[in-house]
Motif scaffolding. Structure first.
Motif, PDB file in Angstrom:
ATOM      1  N   ASN A 160       0.806  -1.229   0.000  1.00 32.53           N
ATOM      2  CA  ASN A 160       0.000   0.000   0.000  1.00 32.53           C
ATOM      3  C   ASN A 160       0.834   1.272   0.000  1.00 32.53           C
ATOM      4  O   ASN A 160       0.370   2.333   0.434  1.00 32.53           O
ATOM      5  CB  ASN A 160      -0.965   0.010   1.201  1.00 32.53           C
ATOM      6  N   HIS A 161       2.077   1.166  -0.464  1.00 37.30           N
ATOM      7  CA  HIS A 161       2.942   2.343  -0.610  1.00 37.30           C
ATOM      8  C   HIS A 161       3.142   2.565  -2.105  1.00 37.30           C
ATOM      9  O   HIS A 161       3.817   1.780  -2.778  1.00 37.30           O
ATOM     10  CB  HIS A 161       4.285   2.099   0.075  1.00 37.30           C
ATOM     11  N   TYR A 162       2.548   3.634  -2.634  1.00 40.46           N
ATOM     12  CA  TYR A 162       2.594   3.830  -4.083  1.00 40.46           C
ATOM     13  C   TYR A 162       2.414   5.303  -4.427  1.00 40.46           C
ATOM     14  O   TYR A 162       1.941   6.106  -3.620  1.00 40.46           O
ATOM     15  CB  TYR A 162       1.514   2.998  -4.781  1.00 40.46           C
ATOM     16  N   SER A 163       2.792   5.617  -5.660  1.00 38.10           N
ATOM     17  CA  SER A 163       2.549   6.949  -6.218  1.00 38.10           C
ATOM     18  C   SER A 163       2.427   6.785  -7.725  1.00 38.10           C
ATOM     19  O   SER A 163       2.372   5.665  -8.238  1.00 38.10           O
ATOM     20  CB  SER A 163       3.675   7.926  -5.852  1.00 38.10           C
ATOM     21  N   THR A 164       2.395   7.903  -8.440  1.00 33.85           N
ATOM     22  CA  THR A 164       2.299   7.888  -9.899  1.00 33.85           C
ATOM     23  C   THR A 164       3.288   8.889 -10.473  1.00 33.85           C
ATOM     24  O   THR A 164       3.745   9.805  -9.771  1.00 33.85           O
ATOM     25  CB  THR A 164       0.885   8.256 -10.380  1.00 33.85           C
ATOM     26  N   ALA A 165       3.599   8.748 -11.753  1.00 36.82           N
ATOM     27  CA  ALA A 165       4.481   9.718 -12.403  1.00 36.82           C
ATOM     28  C   ALA A 165       3.862  11.113 -12.346  1.00 36.82           C
ATOM     29  O   ALA A 165       4.559  12.109 -12.113  1.00 36.82           O
ATOM     30  CB  ALA A 165       4.746   9.295 -13.851  1.00 36.82           C
ATOM     31  N   TYR A 166       2.567  11.182 -12.540  1.00 35.46           N
ATOM     32  CA  TYR A 166       1.847  12.460 -12.472  1.00 35.46           C
ATOM     33  C   TYR A 166       1.981  13.071 -11.086  1.00 35.46           C
ATOM     34  O   TYR A 166       2.347  14.249 -10.941  1.00 35.46           O
ATOM     35  CB  TYR A 166       0.379  12.223 -12.816  1.00 35.46           C
ATOM     36  N   ASP A 167       1.692  12.296 -10.050  1.00 36.08           N
ATOM     37  CA  ASP A 167       1.739  12.819  -8.686  1.00 36.08           C
ATOM     38  C   ASP A 167       3.144  13.254  -8.289  1.00 36.08           C
ATOM     39  O   ASP A 167       3.327  14.271  -7.607  1.00 36.08           O
ATOM     40  CB  ASP A 167       1.233  11.767  -7.698  1.00 36.08           C
ATOM     41  N   LEU A 168       4.154  12.489  -8.705  1.00 37.11           N
ATOM     42  CA  LEU A 168       5.526  12.851  -8.352  1.00 37.11           C
ATOM     43  C   LEU A 168       5.932  14.172  -9.004  1.00 37.11           C
ATOM     44  O   LEU A 168       6.663  14.970  -8.411  1.00 37.11           O
ATOM     45  CB  LEU A 168       6.485  11.733  -8.763  1.00 37.11           C
ATOM     46  N   ALA A 169       5.436  14.422 -10.210  1.00 39.98           N
ATOM     47  CA  ALA A 169       5.696  15.711 -10.852  1.00 39.98           C
ATOM     48  C   ALA A 169       5.008  16.836 -10.092  1.00 39.98           C
ATOM     49  O   ALA A 169       5.590  17.906  -9.865  1.00 39.98           O
ATOM     50  CB  ALA A 169       5.233  15.675 -12.309  1.00 39.98           C
ATOM     51  N   VAL A 170       3.761  16.600  -9.678  1.00 40.12           N
ATOM     52  CA  VAL A 170       3.013  17.610  -8.924  1.00 40.12           C
ATOM     53  C   VAL A 170       3.708  17.924  -7.599  1.00 40.12           C
ATOM     54  O   VAL A 170       3.887  19.097  -7.223  1.00 40.12           O
ATOM     55  CB  VAL A 170       1.567  17.121  -8.676  1.00 40.12           C
ATOM     56  N   MET A 171       4.133  16.882  -6.884  1.00 42.99           N
ATOM     57  CA  MET A 171       4.810  17.089  -5.604  1.00 42.99           C
ATOM     58  C   MET A 171       6.149  17.795  -5.791  1.00 42.99           C
ATOM     59  O   MET A 171       6.536  18.652  -4.984  1.00 42.99           O
ATOM     60  CB  MET A 171       4.996  15.757  -4.886  1.00 42.99           C
ATOM     61  N   SER A 172       6.867  17.456  -6.849  1.00 42.59           N
ATOM     62  CA  SER A 172       8.167  18.083  -7.103  1.00 42.59           C
ATOM     63  C   SER A 172       8.008  19.546  -7.455  1.00 42.59           C
ATOM     64  O   SER A 172       8.811  20.386  -7.025  1.00 42.59           O
ATOM     65  CB  SER A 172       8.890  17.336  -8.222  1.00 42.59           C
ATOM     66  N   ARG A 173       7.001  19.854  -8.262  1.00 44.11           N
ATOM     67  CA  ARG A 173       6.754  21.264  -8.594  1.00 44.11           C
ATOM     68  C   ARG A 173       6.502  22.070  -7.319  1.00 44.11           C
ATOM     69  O   ARG A 173       7.023  23.179  -7.156  1.00 44.11           O
ATOM     70  CB  ARG A 173       5.550  21.370  -9.533  1.00 44.11           C
ATOM     71  N   TYR A 174       5.699  21.519  -6.429  1.00 45.69           N
ATOM     72  CA  TYR A 174       5.418  22.182  -5.157  1.00 45.69           C
ATOM     73  C   TYR A 174       6.706  22.335  -4.347  1.00 45.69           C
ATOM     74  O   TYR A 174       6.999  23.414  -3.819  1.00 45.69           O
ATOM     75  CB  TYR A 174       4.382  21.375  -4.380  1.00 45.69           C
ATOM     76  N   ALA A 175       7.482  21.260  -4.251  1.00 42.22           N
ATOM     77  CA  ALA A 175       8.692  21.278  -3.434  1.00 42.22           C
ATOM     78  C   ALA A 175       9.715  22.279  -3.962  1.00 42.22           C
ATOM     79  O   ALA A 175      10.389  22.965  -3.180  1.00 42.22           O
ATOM     80  CB  ALA A 175       9.304  19.881  -3.395  1.00 42.22           C
ATOM     81  N   LEU A 176       9.832  22.391  -5.281  1.00 45.87           N
ATOM     82  CA  LEU A 176      10.833  23.269  -5.875  1.00 45.87           C
ATOM     83  C   LEU A 176      10.531  24.745  -5.649  1.00 45.87           C
ATOM     84  O   LEU A 176      11.391  25.597  -5.908  1.00 45.87           O
ATOM     85  CB  LEU A 176      10.960  22.984  -7.370  1.00 45.87           C
ATOM     86  N   GLN A 177       9.348  25.061  -5.166  1.00 42.71           N
ATOM     87  CA  GLN A 177       9.044  26.445  -4.826  1.00 42.71           C
ATOM     88  C   GLN A 177       9.674  26.853  -3.492  1.00 42.71           C
ATOM     89  O   GLN A 177       9.723  28.042  -3.164  1.00 42.71           O
ATOM     90  CB  GLN A 177       7.529  26.644  -4.780  1.00 42.71           C
TER      91      GLN A 177
END
Length: 367
Positions: A160-177
């Motif tokens: 039950n530990h998972y993510s998606t390519a889409y979600d990782l891009a969204v999280m990275s965009r947020y983090a890079l701010q």
């Protein structure tokens, strides 16, 4: 020999396709799950099974670092527990009972992919991995990563530990701010110090930082279950792109191809906040010309071959009456793509303009 066997499928794919596949057309990559995002606008320029749920391996640590930066103090002292020190997998060799600054543990997690550092962070901020994972899941949804679920702070294999390519891009965009996150993931080497007499040399696991022009992040990830994973970012001429590849045969080559595709095949139209876009006549003002600027960034990305479909409209009145306040909204700027509005922002007065006195107008006479 076995290393060559792993590369053969990639070589076969590359040699079997025409050269045109590496031009403006979508790039050939080995990763079955991938995404490419324009960081400024959040637009996805490329998607390949991007919503499929996959084990994210150590790319999980992107979200762990986000929580640490937002909820903790970089100078806070963190004492390493025996449980954290014995975390398996990639490590910065933390010793139970030693003390480290939270900011240094974040570096250890992002640069050296230290699983032990992430557990120490989780215990410091939430008391346990379980509670911290709950916080991760809540944060991911607040960011907009709705198809991710985490049970630990490091990406070690777990049900039950998972993510998606889409979600990782969204999280990275947020983090890079976040400026600290942005600085850490772009750093190739660093040194951290703990007590008593603890020192660690850190070397960023992201080899793209030394091989791709403009590369400035973000995070590698590797487990047997997840395969080679990479979230990569690069910035050129003010444009930042985020590429995600999961279970790649060659994550650095795949990410490079995606980034090249984004930089070469797409155009970013940008009007920056504070950029002057016109003037308005102020008949009763001193002076009579009012410079007008955009109140915020207005941006949209389009394929280079379809730039004619993009239109910029500046909507302003012919004149306004003084007095005018600096920052007063006086119009609108719009970007339209194929006739549809895709981005807009208010236009505001760049300066204050006072009304001319009646005596001054009288002495000047009629215009």
């Amino acid at each position: 020999m076995f290393r060559w066997l792993r590369v053969l499928p990639w070589l076969f794919l590359c040699l079997s396709l025409p050269r045109a596949a590496f031009g403006a057309e979508e790039p050939l990559i080995s990763a079955p799950w991938a995404a490419l995002m324009e960081a400024r606008t959040g637009q996805f320029l490329y998607s390949k099974n991007a919503h499929a749920e996959r084990p994210p391996a150590s790319t999980t640590k992107i979200l762990t670092a986000v929580l640490a930066l937002e909820l903790g103090r970089l100078d806070a002292e963190v004492t390493v527990s025996k449980y954290a020190a014995t975390t398996p997998g990639a490590s910065i060799d933390l010793v139970a009972g030693t003390t480290w600054r939270l900011g240094d543990l974040i570096k250890g997690a992002l640069m050296n992919s230290g699983n032990d550092a992430t557990v120490a962070i989780a215990e410091h901020l939430a008391g346990s991995e379980e509670t911290f994972a709950w916080m991760m899941n809540r944060k991911s949804r607040l960011i907009g990563a709705y198809r991710s679920h985490f049970v630990n702070p490091n990406g070690l294999p777990a049900d039950n530990h998972y993510s998606t390519a889409y979600d990782l891009a969204v999280m990275s965009r947020y983090a890079l701010q976040h400026p600290v996150f942005r600085r850490i993931v772009a750093t190739r080497e660093d040194e951290i110090n703990g007590s008593p007499d603890q020192k660690r040399l850190l070397y960023n696991t992201n080899r793209l930082l030394t091989s791709y022009p403009g590369a400035d992040g973000v995070k590698t990830g590797t487990t047997e279950e997840a395969g080679q994973c990479l979230v990569a970012s690069a910035t050129r001429e003010g444009r930042q792109l985020i590429a995600v590849v999961l279970r790649s045969w060659d994550r650095y080559e795949d990410a490079s191809r995606l980034l090249d595709y984004g930089f070469n095949a797409f155009h970013l139209e940008l009007v920056q906040a504070g950029q002057r876009v016109g003037t308005i006549y102020v008949p009763n003002g001193r002076p009579q010309e009012l410079p007008v600027v955009s109140s915020s960034d207005v941006a949209w990305t389009v394929p280079v071959e379809d730039m004619e479909g993009l239109e910029k409209r500046v909507l302003l009145p012919r004149a306004v009456k003084a007095p005018v306040r600096k920052g007063q909204v006086v119009g609108t700027i719009q970007l339209l793509y194929r006739g549809e509005e895709v981005a807009s922002a208010p236009l505001v007065a760049a300066r204050e303009i006072q009304a001319e006195s009646w005596l001054s107008r009288f002495l000047k006479g009629p215009n």
